[in-house]
Design a protein around this motif. Structure first.
Motif, mmCIF file in Angstrom:
data_model
loop_
_atom_site.group_PDB
_atom_site.id
_atom_site.type_symbol
_atom_site.label_atom_id
_atom_site.label_comp_id
_atom_site.label_asym_id
_atom_site.label_seq_id
_atom_site.Cartn_x
_atom_site.Cartn_y
_atom_site.Cartn_z
ATOM 1 N N ARG A 89 -53.272 -5.251 -23.954
ATOM 2 C CA ARG A 89 -52.527 -4.480 -22.963
ATOM 3 C C ARG A 89 -53.155 -3.083 -22.920
ATOM 4 N NH1 ARG A 89 -48.892 -7.037 -26.234
ATOM 5 N NH2 ARG A 89 -47.796 -8.762 -25.245
ATOM 6 N N PRO A 90 -52.818 -2.302 -21.895
ATOM 7 C CA PRO A 90 -53.373 -0.948 -21.837
ATOM 8 C C PRO A 90 -53.059 -0.123 -23.101
ATOM 9 C CG PRO A 90 -52.372 -1.515 -19.740
ATOM 10 C CD PRO A 90 -52.037 -2.632 -20.679
ATOM 11 N N ASP A 91 -51.938 -0.406 -23.782
ATOM 12 C CA ASP A 91 -51.596 0.363 -24.996
ATOM 13 C C ASP A 91 -52.342 -0.132 -26.238
ATOM 14 O OD1 ASP A 91 -50.349 -1.984 -25.746
ATOM 15 O OD2 ASP A 91 -48.334 -1.124 -25.932
ATOM 16 N N GLY A 92 -53.252 -1.080 -26.052
ATOM 17 C CA GLY A 92 -54.081 -1.550 -27.165
ATOM 18 C C GLY A 92 -53.499 -2.717 -27.934
ATOM 19 N N SER A 93 -52.243 -3.072 -27.666
ATOM 20 C CA SER A 93 -51.639 -4.186 -28.405
ATOM 21 C C SER A 93 -52.198 -5.522 -27.910
ATOM 22 C CB SER A 93 -50.116 -4.158 -28.274
ATOM 23 O OG SER A 93 -49.724 -4.347 -26.931
ATOM 24 N N ILE A 94 -52.297 -6.462 -28.838
ATOM 25 C CA ILE A 94 -52.938 -7.752 -28.530
ATOM 26 C C ILE A 94 -51.966 -8.675 -27.808
ATOM 27 C CG2 ILE A 94 -54.159 -9.746 -29.501
ATOM 28 C CD1 ILE A 94 -54.588 -7.992 -32.054
ATOM 29 N N ILE A 95 -52.377 -9.187 -26.651
ATOM 30 C CA ILE A 95 -51.594 -10.207 -25.950
ATOM 31 C C ILE A 95 -51.878 -11.563 -26.594
ATOM 32 C CG2 ILE A 95 -51.231 -11.409 -23.755
ATOM 33 C CD1 ILE A 95 -52.216 -8.809 -22.363
#
Lengths: 362, 137
Positions: A89-95
């Motif tokens: 995601r744009p916040d760096g968290s893994i989808i």
């Protein structure tokens, strides 16, 4: 009703303990988790992993597009090469994590995790520009994983095509067991052993399972269930989507926090969604790191158990088991970065009691 | 031996609904997991036993067993005092799988109230209970 994979009859014939696994009928185990785990480490095992997704992305802009949504450097990928990647995601968290294979000049084949097929496919669709075609062929494809030191010998017995000089993380199109058309075979896996993943059209799938099963008899091939699949990947420190990231105990995690699989998942040499957040996290300094932890005293770490340092909670186990071959308690989880060095002594709280443990290399 | 879901049930024992058995010898009960329980648990790789001298309460957990996949409580069939534990299980927990009614016994309990035994199931009632509940949870 859960979905029956093309190998459903094999599960029943081989006495699998069939369960509803996120909407698919799959076996938790066949001959027993320790027995199956050992078979893959020492010889060869066959897995039904048809619940995994199959997504084809093609067109003149496909490469550029994938390069912009995946953490690995797709702009440098060769035809027939595989790369392990995260989708952020744009916040760096893994989808999700995925393997991306370049199967033609302008054609790519991706395997998202079972529970993430829908969300990931939508994510690709929402971000794909003109000149990119997407197709979800998950329902038409059976996937066999053939894993273990004898996997190549077994595969070789069911094809006349060339299987020599074939590096890990390379794919080939092979005619198997008298198929009219060649099918996609990846030299890859989720066990840390040599092995292959076979993408099979539904109509051929069961006959290829039978052929491999027969070919594997001289190596005492075993059918492997979800239980051993999990212990095999845990022992090697491989992430499980929805558990080691994006899960109830892990919470959202970035590629950097997972260690980027030692750079295997992450190349900062191209622009991709989430990269800015990772750069910011790098600048500010990471606080948590994904590690392996082995118990020194008796006890088996489990998902959700607190990780302690001198009695104070510092983290949580996201995956845990007893490794059947070493009979050691083994967990994966996140700890503060200053406690992530190999050899750091910690405790794991098991049923209210602290059990001594140490950070260790998978 | 009776059978339920392909596993053995010893007619001479009493049972809990949570699949423990007890063999009464005077005022002591030898307790363990049923064949059905071990089959459901699959390969047992770890046990946590009570200490000798510990007190048990009927239907309360008094030991833990773990398979590779999961941990499960062992419920005391009777209230009393633990007088002996099967220490061999510490190194060879698989004995519970191999011989649940024999070498896989878990502990011996000196029970405080023989009347509690009436709360337990006989072999036929246990078979009926498993037939009814198997695969439903």
């Amino acid at each position: 009703m859960p979905i029956k994979t093309p190998f459903y009859d094999k599960h029943v014939e081989l006495g699998g303990k069939v369960i509803d696994f996120h909407g698919w009928y799959l076996s938790m185990q066949f001959t027993g988790i320790p027995d199956e785990h050992r078979a893959v480490r020492e010889s060869v095992g066959i897995f039904d992993v048809s619940h995994m997704g199959n997504v084809i992305i093609k067109g003149p802009n496909a490469k550029e597009f994938l390069n912009s949504v995946l953490t690995n450097s797709i702009y440098k990928i060769d035809v027939n090469q595989l790369k392990y990647c995260h989708i952020l995601r744009p916040d760096g968290s893994i989808i999700d994590d995925t393997i991306c294979a370049r199967v033609g000049e302008e054609e790519f084949y991706l395997v998202p995790n079972a529970t993430m097929i829908g969300p990931v496919f939508e994510w690709y669709k929402d971000h794909a520009p003109e000149g990119v075609e997407l197709e979800n062929v998950s329902d038409k494809t059976g996937i066999i994983a053939l894993q273990g030191p004898k996997a190549k010998k077994v595969l070789k017995k069911i094809t006349d095509d060339d299987t020599s000089d074939w590096d890990f993380f390379q794919c080939r199109w092979l005619k198997l067991n008298g198929m009219d058309e060649p099918t996609l075979v990846w030299h890859s896996g989720y066990t840390g052993e040599d092995g292959f993943e076979l993408m099979l059209p539904e109509s051929y799938a069961a006959s290829i399972w039978d052929a491999l099963w027969e070919a594997g008899q001289e190596y005492n091939i075993k059918a492997i269930g979800l239980g051993a699949r999990d212990t095999l990947r845990m022992e090697k420190g491989f992430l499980l989507s929805g558990q080691d990231f994006g899960g109830p105990d892990s919470g959202p995690r970035t590629t950097l926090e997972t260690g980027g699989s030692g750079g295997f998942a992450l190349k900062m040499d191209h622009d991709f969604i989430g990269k800015k957040a990772l750069e910011k996290q790098q600048e500010e300094g990471l606080t948590d790191m994904f590690v392996g932890i082995t118990t020194i005293e008796r006890g088996i770490p489990r998902e959700g158990y607190p990780i302690l340092k001198d009695g104070k909670k510092v983290g949580v186990i996201t995956s845990g088991t007893m490794v059947p071959t070493t009979k050691k308690g083994w967990g994966l989880g996140y700890v503060p970065i200053e406690l992530s060095e190999i050899g750091t002594e910690l405790e794991i709280e098991i049923r209210g009691k602290p059990v001594k443990a140490v950070v260790a290399k998978p | 031996m009776l059978e339920v879901v392909g596993t053995k049930v010893d007619e001479n024992l009493k049972y809990t609904k949570t699949s423990e058995w007890i063999r009464v010898e005077g005022d002591v009960g030898i307790i363990g997991f049923t064949d059905y329980a071990q089959n459901e648990l699959t390969d047992i790789v770890f046990v946590e036993l009570p200490e000798v001298g510990a007190e048990t309460t009927q239907n309360e957990p008094c030991a833990v067993v773990e398979s590779v996949k999961t941990a499960a409580d062992f419920y005391a069939p009777v209230s009393g005092e633990v007088v002996e534990i099967n220490e061999a299980l510490m190194d060879n927990p698989e004995k519970i799988n191999e011989d649940p009614f024999g070498e896989g016994w878990v502990a011996k309990i000196k029970f405080t109230d023989a009347g509690e035994l009436d709360n337990l199931l006989d072999a036929n009632a246990y078979v009926a209970h498993i037939d009814e509940t198997h695969g439903k949870h």
